[in-house]
Write a protein that holds these residues in place. Structure first.
Motif, PDB file in Angstrom:
ATOM      1  N   GLN A  75       0.013   4.471  -1.815  1.00 55.52           N
ATOM      2  CA  GLN A  75      -1.128   5.269  -1.347  1.00 55.52           C
ATOM      3  C   GLN A  75      -0.837   5.989  -0.029  1.00 55.52           C
ATOM      4  O   GLN A  75      -1.725   6.630   0.530  1.00 55.52           O
ATOM      5  CB  GLN A  75      -2.345   4.354  -1.152  1.00 55.52           C
ATOM      6  CG  GLN A  75      -2.772   3.598  -2.395  1.00 55.52           C
ATOM      7  CD  GLN A  75      -3.911   2.646  -2.107  1.00 55.52           C
ATOM      8  OE1 GLN A  75      -4.993   3.059  -1.688  1.00 55.52           O
ATOM      9  NE2 GLN A  75      -3.684   1.353  -2.322  1.00 55.52           N
ATOM     10  N   LEU A 122      -6.172   3.488   5.446  1.00 59.50           N
ATOM     11  CA  LEU A 122      -5.631   2.256   4.886  1.00 59.50           C
ATOM     12  C   LEU A 122      -5.653   1.163   5.944  1.00 59.50           C
ATOM     13  O   LEU A 122      -5.474   1.446   7.134  1.00 59.50           O
ATOM     14  CB  LEU A 122      -4.189   2.478   4.409  1.00 59.50           C
ATOM     15  CG  LEU A 122      -3.989   3.481   3.267  1.00 59.50           C
ATOM     16  CD1 LEU A 122      -2.510   3.786   3.082  1.00 59.50           C
ATOM     17  CD2 LEU A 122      -4.607   2.969   1.978  1.00 59.50           C
ATOM     18  N   LEU A 182       0.816  -1.222   0.000  1.00 52.24           N
ATOM     19  CA  LEU A 182       0.000   0.000   0.000  1.00 52.24           C
ATOM     20  C   LEU A 182       0.845   1.265   0.000  1.00 52.24           C
ATOM     21  O   LEU A 182       0.308   2.363   0.127  1.00 52.24           O
ATOM     22  CB  LEU A 182      -0.917   0.002   1.232  1.00 52.24           C
ATOM     23  CG  LEU A 182      -1.902  -1.161   1.333  1.00 52.24           C
ATOM     24  CD1 LEU A 182      -2.608  -1.142   2.684  1.00 52.24           C
ATOM     25  CD2 LEU A 182      -2.917  -1.113   0.203  1.00 52.24           C
TER      26      LEU A 182
END
Length: 272
Positions: free
Chosen positions: A103, A110, A100
């Protein structure tokens, strides 16, 4: 404000019996140094030790990436200089899973495992600005309920002289210790225990902030807040929605202010 407890604090070594409220007392573990075999004992965390090897790739080492995130948050209305500086200084990509990392600097929550999330940077900034509102100098001693992956705790270490952060999920407590090694934050203490009962040994606190929302603000948190202190937490209001709530403790009583609607994971008692 009374002196901080000595470290390591002596906490019960045997399995604690439930309190009158049915809550489990805090059990804290130290953050081990890299050169020693980790030994978990029922004591409060001292300091974050030596740095491990830094993660690489995806351009996330660049300050420009964080600067772009900070500009977006500033455009949303966050103006506190200390909060903006902390957001620029703390590398959010070190707190998210590798898959991730692209991001990490988007204004989005998240997953961090165990059904929990790292909050949107914009929401974190909003809550920290509320906590620091009206103050240009650092806060004194503050308490965070819900360490999670450790990102907000790292930010608060730039905004307060001393930070206690408590996490009820052992897996996340361990993850935050690993994430925070890199930063070597000498004023941050991580605790494993039931956040609903707070951490009385460190009280009174100039500020308390929570990353989970319950049906109301636990009385223990308000008890542990210093006169002149402020608490910022999500809570379910009379309208049945979860809103951001600010509690100011004054010499004449408690002032409660309900702000915008938010969506946080539920506040739970006990440890797991």
């Amino acid at each position: 404000m009374k002196p901080r407890p000595g470290f390591p604090a002596r906490l019960p070594s045997s399995a604690p019996a439930p309190t009158a409220r049915g809550k489990t007392p805090v059990v804290a573990h130290p953050i081990p140094r890299e050169t020693k075999t980790p030994v978990l004992k029922p004591k409060a965390v001292v300091h974050v030790p030596d740095r491990p090897v830094a993660p690489t790739g995806v351009g996330m080492e660049s300050q420009a990436v964080r600067a772009a995130m900070v500009r977006k948050i500033q455009a949303q209305g966050v103006t506190h200089a200390g909060v903006l500086a902390a957001l620029q200084a703390v590398e959010r990509h070190r707190f998210v899973d590798t898959a991730l990392v692209n991001q990490a600097y988007e204004d989005t929550s998240l997953p961090i495992g165990l059904g929990q999330t790292i909050s949107k940077p914009g929401v974190v900034a909003r809550m920290l600005e509320l906590l620091c509102q009206g103050r240009s100098e650092k806060l004194g001693r503050v308490l965070e309920i819900g360490t999670g992956c450790g990102y907000q705790a790292a930010l608060m270490s730039h905004l307060a002289r001393e930070v206690y952060s408590i996490e009820r999920l052992k897996g996340l407590h361990e993850k935050s210790r690993e994430n925070l090694r890199w930063f070597r934050l000498s004023n941050l203490h991580l605790l494993f225990g039931d956040g609903m009962v707070g951490y009385a040994k460190g009280a009174p606190y100039a500020g308390i902030i929570a990353a989970a929302g319950g049906n109301d603000i636990p009385a223990a948190w308000i008890d542990q807040l210093a006169v002149g202190g402020r608490l910022v937490a999500p809570a379910v209001t009379a309208a049945g929605r979860q809103n951001l709530v600010v509690v100011d403790k004054t010499a004449t009583g408690i002032v409660r202010t309900e702000l915008e609607a938010v969506l946080f994971v539920p506040l739970k008692s006990g440890v797991a």
